[in-house]
Enzyme design. Structure first.
Site, PDB file in Angstrom:
ATOM      1  CB  SER A  11      -0.876   0.008   1.249  1.00 43.96           C
ATOM      2  OG  SER A  11      -0.071  -0.009   2.408  1.00 43.96           O
ATOM      3  CG  ASP A 118       3.458  -9.443   5.934  1.00 41.82           C
ATOM      4  OD1 ASP A 118       2.840 -10.310   6.567  1.00 41.82           O
ATOM      5  OD2 ASP A 118       3.712  -8.313   6.400  1.00 41.82           O
ATOM      6  CG  ASP A 123      -2.823  -7.506  14.123  1.00 41.49           C
ATOM      7  OD1 ASP A 123      -2.737  -8.617  14.668  1.00 41.49           O
ATOM      8  OD2 ASP A 123      -2.003  -6.595  14.292  1.00 41.49           O
ATOM      9  CG  ASN A 150      -0.910 -10.881  11.933  1.00 39.57           C
ATOM     10  OD1 ASN A 150      -1.656 -11.847  11.792  1.00 39.57           O
ATOM     11  ND2 ASN A 150      -1.283  -9.651  11.622  1.00 39.57           N
ATOM     12  CB  SER A 187       4.378 -11.185  17.842  1.00 41.81           C
ATOM     13  OG  SER A 187       3.214 -10.575  17.351  1.00 41.81           O
ATOM     14  CD  GLU A 222      -1.192  -1.550  28.535  1.00 46.66           C
ATOM     15  OE1 GLU A 222      -2.350  -1.128  28.564  1.00 46.66           O
ATOM     16  OE2 GLU A 222      -0.393  -1.505  29.493  1.00 46.66           O
ATOM     17  CG  ASP A 230       3.434  -3.095   6.601  1.00 49.49           C
ATOM     18  OD1 ASP A 230       3.079  -4.253   6.309  1.00 49.49           O
ATOM     19  OD2 ASP A 230       2.640  -2.179   6.863  1.00 49.49           O
TER      20      ASP A 230
HETATM   21  P1  ATP Z   1       1.164  -7.965   9.282  1.00 50.79           P
HETATM   22  O1  ATP Z   1       2.018  -7.129   8.368  1.00 50.79           O
HETATM   23  O2  ATP Z   1       1.323  -9.409   8.956  1.00 50.79           O
HETATM   24  O3  ATP Z   1      -0.271  -7.543   9.377  1.00 50.79           O
HETATM   25  P2  ATP Z   1       1.597  -7.202  12.162  1.00 50.79           P
HETATM   26  O4  ATP Z   1       2.127  -5.822  12.297  1.00 50.79           O
HETATM   27  O5  ATP Z   1       0.204  -7.461  12.552  1.00 50.79           O
HETATM   28  O6  ATP Z   1       1.907  -7.785  10.716  1.00 50.79           O
HETATM   29  P3  ATP Z   1       2.944  -8.274  14.488  1.00 50.79           P
HETATM   30  O7  ATP Z   1       3.347  -9.660  14.796  1.00 50.79           O
HETATM   31  O8  ATP Z   1       1.868  -7.667  15.320  1.00 50.79           O
HETATM   32  O9  ATP Z   1       2.550  -8.204  12.973  1.00 50.79           O
HETATM   33  O10 ATP Z   1       4.208  -7.294  14.557  1.00 50.79           O
HETATM   34  C1  ATP Z   1       5.405  -7.509  13.858  1.00 50.79           C
HETATM   35  C2  ATP Z   1       6.584  -7.387  14.803  1.00 50.79           C
HETATM   36  O11 ATP Z   1       6.548  -6.114  15.454  1.00 50.79           O
HETATM   37  C3  ATP Z   1       6.567  -8.428  15.912  1.00 50.79           C
HETATM   38  O12 ATP Z   1       7.354  -9.516  15.523  1.00 50.79           O
HETATM   39  C4  ATP Z   1       7.192  -7.690  17.089  1.00 50.79           C
HETATM   40  O13 ATP Z   1       8.597  -7.776  16.989  1.00 50.79           O
HETATM   41  C5  ATP Z   1       6.834  -6.241  16.837  1.00 50.79           C
HETATM   42  N1  ATP Z   1       5.659  -5.782  17.601  1.00 50.79           N
HETATM   43  C6  ATP Z   1       4.436  -5.478  17.132  1.00 50.79           C
HETATM   44  N2  ATP Z   1       3.626  -5.036  18.102  1.00 50.79           N
HETATM   45  C7  ATP Z   1       4.355  -5.048  19.237  1.00 50.79           C
HETATM   46  C8  ATP Z   1       4.111  -4.666  20.596  1.00 50.79           C
HETATM   47  N3  ATP Z   1       2.928  -4.187  21.005  1.00 50.79           N
HETATM   48  N4  ATP Z   1       5.123  -4.814  21.483  1.00 50.79           N
HETATM   49  C9  ATP Z   1       6.313  -5.283  21.110  1.00 50.79           C
HETATM   50  N5  ATP Z   1       6.612  -5.645  19.849  1.00 50.79           N
HETATM   51  C10 ATP Z   1       5.656  -5.536  18.913  1.00 50.79           C
END
Ligand code: ATP
Length: 301
Positions: A11, A118, A123, A150, A187, A222, A230
């Protein structure tokens, strides 16, 4: 042309840092040429109350590819990285695009392309794409060298609810069965420790049939941050170019820790406004290249 060139299909947002806006800067800092296809061009990410702009259809996508093909750029891409697409026709077409780049590079004696997928769909229990997008990703991941879902995307695709290490391993196995050799489930919460998040790296060798798995933990901040996945995928492409995949994952995890910390320190804590929680991607370029800590990625027995 160098081997540090990426076709990045994600995007674009005018304001904030998700998709190509989040991925391009880190990749460029690492010295990559980033050719971006913007699957949408929107004012901001979809968490905000108002969202305005344009979404690409398949014809626009193939028109751009026609231009890239006609000028003979396609064989230059050592990497294809896909993020938010949210269009089943385009997602299905990506497999053909990757196959075309692969074939052209083979003909020219170049290194094989590496496809990072990805499967951006949602989410925290919320799907923000159509059901047909899920079906399209179930097919596309078979063509990916590395998938970075994720926990929620891994659950939706595999139908295994990811809630701990055991279920994450099962979900990753589903990807391997589809044909994805390497999977990072970025995560998932730990039932016994709410202050940390765990991740899984699972590498399947198609020749020997064996699977090597690694895990590690990061501090949990938190609140919800958008664009984290991304920046992670972009950083993983960059680090995996020079490092084994387990070290690359540890470095990319370290980048996210620094980035979320920097965002929190500049007023973007868990309860702050969405706008102050936009990742501070440009705040400390050196940390994108050299994270202050490399997260340990430990082999599982
Ligand atoms: P997608 O692109 O697949 O939708 P996403 O952003 O939902 O990804 P997450 O697993 O939530 O994927 O986040 C990616 C990385 O960012 C995680 O591996 C972690 O290292 C970090 N991360 C994201 N949110 C947090 C948080 N609240 N606290 C600590 N680390 C985080």
């Amino acid at each position: 042309s160098s081997d540090k060139s990426v076709l990045s299909i994600q995007s674009h947002v005018t304001h904030g840092y998700v998709g190509n806006k989040a991925a391009t800067f880190p990749l460029q800092l690492h010295g990559f040429d980033v050719d971006a296809i913007n699957t949408v061009s929107l004012s901001n990410h979809s968490g905000y109350p108002v969202i305005k702009g344009h979404r690409m259809d398949l014809t626009e996508f193939t028109t751009l590819l026609d231009g890239l093909r006609a000028n003979d750029f396609l064989s230059d891409y050592a990497y294809v990285l896909t993020g938010y697409i949210n269009n089943a026709d385009i997602i299905r077409h990506v497999a053909a695009t990757v196959a075309e780049v692969r074939e052209k590079r083979q003909q020219q004696g170049k290194k094989d392309i590496v496809f990072f997928c990805d499967p951006v769909m949602g989410d925290d229990g919320r799907l923000y794409c159509k059901e047909e997008v899920v079906a399209a990703y179930r097919e596309l991941v078979a063509h990916a060298n590395i998938a970075t879902p994720n926990y929620f995307e891994a659950s939706i695709l595999s139908t295994v609810e990811v809630k701990d290490l055991m279920s994450a391993i099962e979900a990753a196995n589903w990807f391997h069965e589809q044909g994805t050799p390497t999977v990072v489930i970025k995560s998932f919460t730990m039932p016994d420790d709410p202050t940390h998040l765990r991740f899984l790296l699972s590498c399947h060798d198609k020749v020997t049939g064996s699977t090597k798995r690694y895990t590690g933990v990061v501090q949990y901040y938190e609140g919800r941050y958008t664009g984290t996945g991304d920046v992670f995928a972009a950083s993983l492409v960059a680090f995996a170019h020079n490092h084994p995949i387990d070290l690359a994952v540890g470095k990319a995890m370290g980048v996210l820790q620094d980035l979320i910390k920097a965002t929190v320190e500049r007023g973007g804590s868990g309860k702050a406004t969405l706008n102050s929680r936009e990742l501070r991607v440009t705040s400390d370029p050196d940390r994108l290249l050299h994270p202050s800590t490399v997260i340990s990625v430990t082999p599982l027995p």
